[in-house]
Design a protein around this motif. Sequence first.
Motif, PDB file in Angstrom:
ATOM      1  N   THR A 217     -11.489  -0.559   1.421  1.00 30.03           N
ATOM      2  CA  THR A 217     -12.482  -1.619   1.606  1.00 30.03           C
ATOM      3  C   THR A 217     -12.284  -2.221   2.991  1.00 30.03           C
ATOM      4  OG1 THR A 217     -12.032  -2.106  -0.701  1.00 30.03           O
ATOM      5  CG2 THR A 217     -13.458  -3.653   0.493  1.00 30.03           C
ATOM      6  N   PRO A 218     -13.334  -2.174   3.818  1.00 28.65           N
ATOM      7  CA  PRO A 218     -13.172  -2.693   5.175  1.00 28.65           C
ATOM      8  C   PRO A 218     -12.596  -4.104   5.176  1.00 28.65           C
ATOM      9  CG  PRO A 218     -15.305  -1.627   4.931  1.00 28.65           C
ATOM     10  CD  PRO A 218     -14.691  -1.647   3.576  1.00 28.65           C
ATOM     11  N   GLY A 219     -11.606  -4.311   5.995  1.00 29.14           N
ATOM     12  CA  GLY A 219     -11.020  -5.644   6.119  1.00 29.14           C
ATOM     13  C   GLY A 219      -9.951  -5.948   5.092  1.00 29.14           C
ATOM     14  N   LYS A 220      -9.829  -5.106   4.075  1.00 30.21           N
ATOM     15  CA  LYS A 220      -8.870  -5.443   3.015  1.00 30.21           C
ATOM     16  C   LYS A 220      -7.917  -4.273   2.711  1.00 30.21           C
ATOM     17  CE  LYS A 220     -11.970  -8.726   0.920  1.00 30.21           C
ATOM     18  NZ  LYS A 220     -13.035  -8.907  -0.065  1.00 30.21           N
ATOM     19  N   PRO A 221      -7.018  -4.031   3.601  1.00 31.42           N
ATOM     20  CA  PRO A 221      -6.105  -2.905   3.382  1.00 31.42           C
ATOM     21  C   PRO A 221      -5.295  -3.033   2.087  1.00 31.42           C
ATOM     22  CG  PRO A 221      -5.395  -4.248   5.258  1.00 31.42           C
ATOM     23  CD  PRO A 221      -6.756  -4.726   4.859  1.00 31.42           C
ATOM     24  N   ASP A 222      -4.872  -4.244   1.772  1.00 33.22           N
ATOM     25  CA  ASP A 222      -4.007  -4.383   0.601  1.00 33.22           C
ATOM     26  C   ASP A 222      -4.724  -4.068  -0.703  1.00 33.22           C
ATOM     27  OD1 ASP A 222      -2.019  -5.029   2.289  1.00 33.22           O
ATOM     28  OD2 ASP A 222      -2.299  -7.223   2.091  1.00 33.22           O
ATOM     29  N   GLU A 223      -6.053  -4.185  -0.672  1.00 31.87           N
ATOM     30  CA  GLU A 223      -6.813  -3.875  -1.880  1.00 31.87           C
ATOM     31  C   GLU A 223      -7.346  -2.449  -1.860  1.00 31.87           C
ATOM     32  OE1 GLU A 223      -9.779  -6.993  -2.242  1.00 31.87           O
ATOM     33  OE2 GLU A 223      -8.175  -8.411  -1.690  1.00 31.87           O
TER      34      GLU A 223
ATOM     35  N   ILE B 200      -4.238   2.709   0.831  1.00 26.18           N
ATOM     36  CA  ILE B 200      -2.977   2.104   1.255  1.00 26.18           C
ATOM     37  C   ILE B 200      -2.020   1.974   0.071  1.00 26.18           C
ATOM     38  CG2 ILE B 200      -1.945   0.000   2.232  1.00 26.18           C
ATOM     39  CD1 ILE B 200      -3.520   1.723   4.259  1.00 26.18           C
ATOM     40  N   GLN B 201      -2.577   1.595  -1.076  1.00 28.28           N
ATOM     41  CA  GLN B 201      -1.718   1.457  -2.256  1.00 28.28           C
ATOM     42  C   GLN B 201      -1.063   2.787  -2.612  1.00 28.28           C
ATOM     43  OE1 GLN B 201      -4.747  -0.099  -4.801  1.00 28.28           O
ATOM     44  NE2 GLN B 201      -4.250  -2.243  -4.347  1.00 28.28           N
ATOM     45  N   ARG B 202      -1.842   3.852  -2.460  1.00 25.58           N
ATOM     46  CA  ARG B 202      -1.303   5.188  -2.778  1.00 25.58           C
ATOM     47  C   ARG B 202      -0.170   5.579  -1.835  1.00 25.58           C
ATOM     48  NH1 ARG B 202      -3.530   8.610  -7.010  1.00 25.58           N
ATOM     49  NH2 ARG B 202      -5.607   7.822  -7.457  1.00 25.58           N
ATOM     50  N   VAL B 203      -0.384   5.396  -0.557  1.00 21.16           N
ATOM     51  CA  VAL B 203       0.677   5.844   0.360  1.00 21.16           C
ATOM     52  C   VAL B 203       1.906   4.941   0.273  1.00 21.16           C
ATOM     53  CG1 VAL B 203      -0.848   7.073   1.959  1.00 21.16           C
ATOM     54  CG2 VAL B 203      -0.331   4.661   2.370  1.00 21.16           C
ATOM     55  N   LYS B 204       1.689   3.741  -0.237  1.00 20.96           N
ATOM     56  CA  LYS B 204       2.840   2.866  -0.449  1.00 20.96           C
ATOM     57  C   LYS B 204       3.489   3.113  -1.811  1.00 20.96           C
ATOM     58  CE  LYS B 204       1.853  -1.230   2.349  1.00 20.96           C
ATOM     59  NZ  LYS B 204       1.301  -2.598   2.283  1.00 20.96           N
ATOM     60  N   GLY B 205       2.763   3.839  -2.679  1.00 25.45           N
ATOM     61  CA  GLY B 205       3.278   4.074  -4.021  1.00 25.45           C
ATOM     62  C   GLY B 205       3.275   2.823  -4.871  1.00 25.45           C
ATOM     63  N   GLN B 206       2.242   2.004  -4.688  1.00 25.76           N
ATOM     64  CA  GLN B 206       2.198   0.739  -5.431  1.00 25.76           C
ATOM     65  C   GLN B 206       1.585   0.926  -6.816  1.00 25.76           C
ATOM     66  OE1 GLN B 206       0.063  -1.650  -2.670  1.00 25.76           O
ATOM     67  NE2 GLN B 206       1.903  -2.618  -1.850  1.00 25.76           N
ATOM     68  N   GLY B 207       2.054   0.138  -7.741  1.00 28.66           N
ATOM     69  CA  GLY B 207       1.485   0.101  -9.075  1.00 28.66           C
ATOM     70  C   GLY B 207       1.607   1.431  -9.779  1.00 28.66           C
ATOM     71  N   LYS B 208       0.587   1.745 -10.579  1.00 26.38           N
ATOM     72  CA  LYS B 208       0.666   2.960 -11.383  1.00 26.38           C
ATOM     73  C   LYS B 208       0.077   4.156 -10.650  1.00 26.38           C
ATOM     74  CE  LYS B 208       0.698   0.766 -15.881  1.00 26.38           C
ATOM     75  NZ  LYS B 208      -0.287  -0.011 -16.640  1.00 26.38           N
ATOM     76  N   LEU B 209      -0.464   3.917  -9.466  1.00 23.12           N
ATOM     77  CA  LEU B 209      -1.090   5.013  -8.725  1.00 23.12           C
ATOM     78  C   LEU B 209      -0.023   6.001  -8.262  1.00 23.12           C
ATOM     79  CD1 LEU B 209      -3.616   2.975  -6.587  1.00 23.12           C
ATOM     80  CD2 LEU B 209      -4.101   4.378  -8.585  1.00 23.12           C
TER      81      LEU B 209
ATOM     82  N   SER C 149      -4.179  -1.063   9.688  1.00 28.54           N
ATOM     83  CA  SER C 149      -4.773  -1.807  10.794  1.00 28.54           C
ATOM     84  C   SER C 149      -6.223  -1.368  11.027  1.00 28.54           C
ATOM     85  CB  SER C 149      -3.895  -1.607  12.036  1.00 28.54           C
ATOM     86  OG  SER C 149      -4.671  -1.506  13.176  1.00 28.54           O
ATOM     87  N   TRP C 150      -6.448  -0.075  10.855  1.00 30.99           N
ATOM     88  CA  TRP C 150      -7.825   0.410  11.030  1.00 30.99           C
ATOM     89  C   TRP C 150      -8.727  -0.159   9.925  1.00 30.99           C
ATOM     90  CZ3 TRP C 150     -10.403   4.223   7.810  1.00 30.99           C
ATOM     91  CH2 TRP C 150     -11.677   4.552   8.276  1.00 30.99           C
ATOM     92  N   ILE C 151      -8.183  -0.209   8.728  1.00 28.95           N
ATOM     93  CA  ILE C 151      -8.974  -0.766   7.614  1.00 28.95           C
ATOM     94  C   ILE C 151      -9.204  -2.262   7.836  1.00 28.95           C
ATOM     95  CG2 ILE C 151      -8.979  -1.203   5.112  1.00 28.95           C
ATOM     96  CD1 ILE C 151      -7.316   1.406   4.826  1.00 28.95           C
ATOM     97  N   ARG C 152      -8.132  -2.919   8.272  1.00 26.20           N
ATOM     98  CA  ARG C 152      -8.203  -4.370   8.481  1.00 26.20           C
ATOM     99  C   ARG C 152      -9.289  -4.705   9.503  1.00 26.20           C
ATOM    100  NH1 ARG C 152      -3.094  -5.207  10.141  1.00 26.20           N
ATOM    101  NH2 ARG C 152      -2.297  -4.872   8.045  1.00 26.20           N
ATOM    102  N   SER C 153      -9.345  -3.885  10.530  1.00 26.99           N
ATOM    103  CA  SER C 153     -10.304  -4.205  11.594  1.00 26.99           C
ATOM    104  C   SER C 153     -11.719  -3.721  11.255  1.00 26.99           C
ATOM    105  CB  SER C 153      -9.837  -3.622  12.917  1.00 26.99           C
ATOM    106  OG  SER C 153      -9.928  -2.222  12.858  1.00 26.99           O
TER     107      SER C 153
END
Lengths: 860, 481
Positions: free
Chosen positions: A63-69, A73-82, A102-106
């Motif tokens: 989602t543009p502007g929202k890397p954490d969501e 990004i969640q996948r490459v960080k291995g967050q949650g159940k993903l 950063s690309w997503i954030r911008s």
Amino acid sequence: MLFSNLVLLILGIPPDPGGFVEARAILKERCFPCHGALKQKAGLRLDSASFILKGSEQGAVATPGKPDESPLIQRVKGQGKLKLMPPEGKPLKPEEIETLASWIRSGMKAPKVDIGEDNPALHWAFSQPKAVEPPAVANPQWNKNPIDRFLYQAMIEKGVAPAGLANPETLLRRVTFDLTGLPPTVEELERFHKDPSPKAYEAVVDRLLASSAYGERWGRHWLDVWRYSDWYGRRNANDILNSYPMIWRWRDWTVNSLNQGKPYDRMVMEMLAGDELAPLDREVLPATGFVLRNHFRWNYNRWMRDMVEHTGKAFLGLTIQCAHCHDHKYDPVSQADYFRLRAFFEPLQVRHDRYPGEAPPRPFKKYVVSENWAPFNTGLVRVFDEGLESPTWFYTGGDERNRVKEKGSISPGVPAFLAKEKFAVHPVKLPKESVYPGLQEFIRQEEREARATAVAKAQEGVNKTQGMKKKLAEAQLTAARLDEKSLFARLAADDARWLGKGDAVQLAGKAAKSEKELNLVRAELALLQAEDAPPKAPTKQAKKAAAPVTQDQAIANAKKAVDAAKTKLNEESISYTPLTPVYPEVSSGRRLALAQWIVQADNPLTARVAVNHLWKGHFVEPLVATTADFGRNGARPTHPQLLDWLAMEFMKQGWKMKPLHRLMVTSRGYQSSSSQTEEALQANKKTDPNNRLLWVFPSRRLEAEAVRDAILAVSGNLDRSLGGKEIHINQGMTTPRRSIYFAHHGEGQMEFSETFDGANTNDCYRRVESVRPQQALALANSALAREEGARFSRRIQALNPADNQRFIHLAFQLALSRKPNAEEMELSLRFLQGSGKELELARHDFCQALFSHPDFTTLR
Amino acid sequence: MRSPFPCGRTSRRGFLSGLGMGFANLAAGDLLARELGSTPQVPLALARAKKVIWVFLSGGVSQLESFDPKPALNTHAGKTFNETPFPDPHKSPVFLERSRSVLDHDRIFFPKIFPLQVGFKKRGQSGIEVSDWFPELGSCVDDMAVVRSMYTTDNDHAAEFQMHTGRHALDEKQPCLGSWIHYGLGSLNANLPAFIFLGQFKDPRVRRNIFPDYLGAEHSAVELEPGLPLAFGVAPKDLTPQRQAKQFDLIKEFHQAAQKENPLDPRIEARLKSYELAFRMQTAVPGALDLSKETEETQRLYGIDNPTTAVYGRRLLAARRLAEQGVRYNLVYLSDYGEWDSHNNLKENHGRSCARVDKPLAGLLRDLKRRGMFDDTLVVWCTEFGRTPGLEAREKNANPTGRDHHPHGFTVWLAGAGIKGGVVHGATDELGFHAVEHPHYVTDLHATVLHLLGLDSRKLNIPGRKRLEVDYGKVMSQILA
């Protein structure tokens, strides 16, 4: 990239406002194999900003502007159940993740140019070579040979200036080594020096191509690619594991085929399927050495793996082996394709055939755990299809124990992206003489002759012997005659069984009976022998095994054997000993089908891969640097159109190699000098520092074989006999045969071969060239260099040179194919001081030193 | 003998900077050479060790009778694994994966427990248990990091190949560790090669373990043995040193003349340098191998005065001398091929082999320590696999007394530069079967050594040659000082 970005920035156009280019580099490295043009797992592509915006089957991945969501990004960080991505290898580093974030954030802005990867099926090497017209070139030097028109056009486009012509001596040395692996003789040099016209040069090329040395030099070149290896495994224990004894016939087949001008497509077919193509042709069968070379006695799977890998690399320039454990990461080759390719080779087994004039080779025996398999030195070794029903199992993780039985047996097939039509395999019915070689006339003849000789010898024994021994000699004669009779009975039974001549059952009964009679007579003979003489001193092995046998025991044993033979005599039987083993009547036809597909004119890879190897042998740098990988991860051709044109021309010439060699070495490009004027040099280096455009001819060091062969040629000691059994590697310093005839295998090679970068038998699609101190030591201290140095000196001495100057002159001509320049003459004269014995020694030292002259081992 | 080349000792940078024009494979073409002119190689500053003495014992040393004794084997001797309170090792999920056979069939599993064949004691301040077959080495245990949780995946002797290259023999070939180090770091001494092999080099089964494969011959080991000359390293008998020096002069002048004619050929300069190095090697190597230069006390330290330990003592002393003079990677075979392979008579065989290596190895550690060489020299002791806790009871053997090959758990140790002394890292289970705590595949050992040398294993990559994740290994950070 940075520089052009800067330019665009100055112009006020942001080329990549969000930093996608940097992010894409990370995605390319780690994610494209599954989420790019090759594959779109979960329907997701990550190879352009717009693809990422599109998301996957499951919806948005960022989602543009929202890397954490963003799931990305969640996948490459291995967050949650993903599931953590990428699933293999190290997780992405925090700084890499930050680049993506950063690309997503911008705002996930697309760069100015936002295109995904090309369709893999459209990769240059996967589509047919195009019939291109060589470009029109005005320069009269560069417009005759089509090769030159391509080369020159490329140089003009890039603005580099080609070098002038090489001088005649350099050219003659270059072309002679290139085509024969040997230096030109002084006479050849003088003749060419007098008339270096293009006509004369063409005559030289024709002479060299007609020389048997051509097959030796180029044979070795192709054997690099085809991984020639003599048997190895446990040489110390005399135990064959890899490759096979007598495989040298394949080496000779290679040399001979090249010398005969056999087309490349035919060679490929003979190597992969000679046994199906020409099952009775002893000139063809050794070609299957290509397959036999990969034989590994301890584990059949290893044989299969090497077959797939090296068939792919050698003929197709495809790294199919990458698909052993998973789908290929770069090319559209699936893991299933891997096993389909393996299935072509699944029925394989080794076969030892008889060869005229040679003792029958030891019969083949399958591997029994911890039993050695010693080498032998007669016969013709080859492969055949034995296990026609052998299943090919799909397995995972590269471990054949992990069979996926549910998939069933895999049928042979080729990767879909290369299959133009439905792939068909037709079983090959084999001629009787191949199924049962005992029908071949030479074997029957040799068997008959052997019996006749034995009878004559026994008769002579009877004539010569007197008294007590006479009885024994007569028994021997009886046995010999019966053996002959029995052979005739067996031959008659064979005729009936295989050729329908006579009553098969009755004649087989007769043959069986004759063998039983022979057995009885032999048993009786053994009894006589036991009675006649005390048993021989037990052999070492027998000593170890048991107590020595007394004469009484021996007689008792022999009597028992006679009784047994008598009992057997009355047993009804129609089973008799065939002259040779009997093999299956049908071959699967799989390898033949594969070979035919490989050399089919519409296979986009085969001809390109082959001409690239030919090019490499003449122009040093191949057109495609990765000679065994024409896939998407391989190098791109330096001259794509030239490569295509050569591939088309090759096929047009009926896959004949000699016309292509001729075309290449008579090109202006090939005749270029390896140096360039200072001014042009500086300019050219700016545009093309690595000489990819061939603005000078690239010099190279002689290959290992040529270094050694040249020393022997220069000393006049080279033995030019062709072919035959491989020579032991320890003989390299003392046996003056050409280097190609020495053993070369996974456990060892000749010292000179090892020192001067001889072929790696594991994998040698391109040789490496090194400069290292061991080479200097070999030329300075080896017995070969020293002794041939002496012989070289005596050779010149025998020409009665008037003085040192003349001596030096002759030495340079012989060793370097040129006159010494003024400085070299001065240095040499200073070296050759004194007179008598002192001078003789100095001349010896001098001649040996010439082997270390940079121009001795360098082709310019 | 005077050097025929005027420049004498060249600095490494000087030596390499002469190579030009994108010609990648010349001379000591290592990473440093490749990176000359760009950025200097940063990780080198972090190097804890400069050179390595890698001791290899061929055939499979029993972990149980060396550095990983298991009293449970004595308690449960004669029982099968099932009859003990411990989990059946055969049922472990990793069993199959870590016992892959080059032969096309599975190896027999021996479930009956064979007791320890030798006693053991806690040794040193650290109290690490060491078998009584290593009385001398046991006294050095406070300098050692003992890794008891190694595993490999080949259950036959190609595991030896695997220990050096990181790959199972059925998989694609890779260069051996020594060649990678040579490729990555090159030499510290302009007169000596960077990768030396001391041992049974004429045995082809050993030679394949030190193969540079696709890195090319320039990164291969130079094979040496005290008392034997370097290959092609001795001038022909009929050529006096004076005359050979003159000959070298002429060769050098020919090269210089050729350089004027062919300014584009970078080989000439490289060859000139290689001749120079060759000439220096010819004298430097015999000098480095000349053990008579060592005091009698030092020779005794390595057991050279005793016929049982003399051969291996000489090899290790030679290795120390070579390391001292800057040889980067010294691979020392401290056994004949397969010497430790005690399928039967383990007590006698291992006892005898231990006696051959105990004193020399202890001598090496003590000598390195007292010379301050522990600061920059790393010692690795390893074998290709361990031996089974079970008795190798084969049908044909009426009186079995040995242990079979055991890839599932075995021990290596490291000492010297960058290594924490007196520590045990990782563990096998109670029966000494599976590596259960911090299991390490062989490439973890490679990664650790490379890390100590300042190299990141991931940087060792050749374009067009695919290395797998498993090739890179993981650094055993717990044993680093």
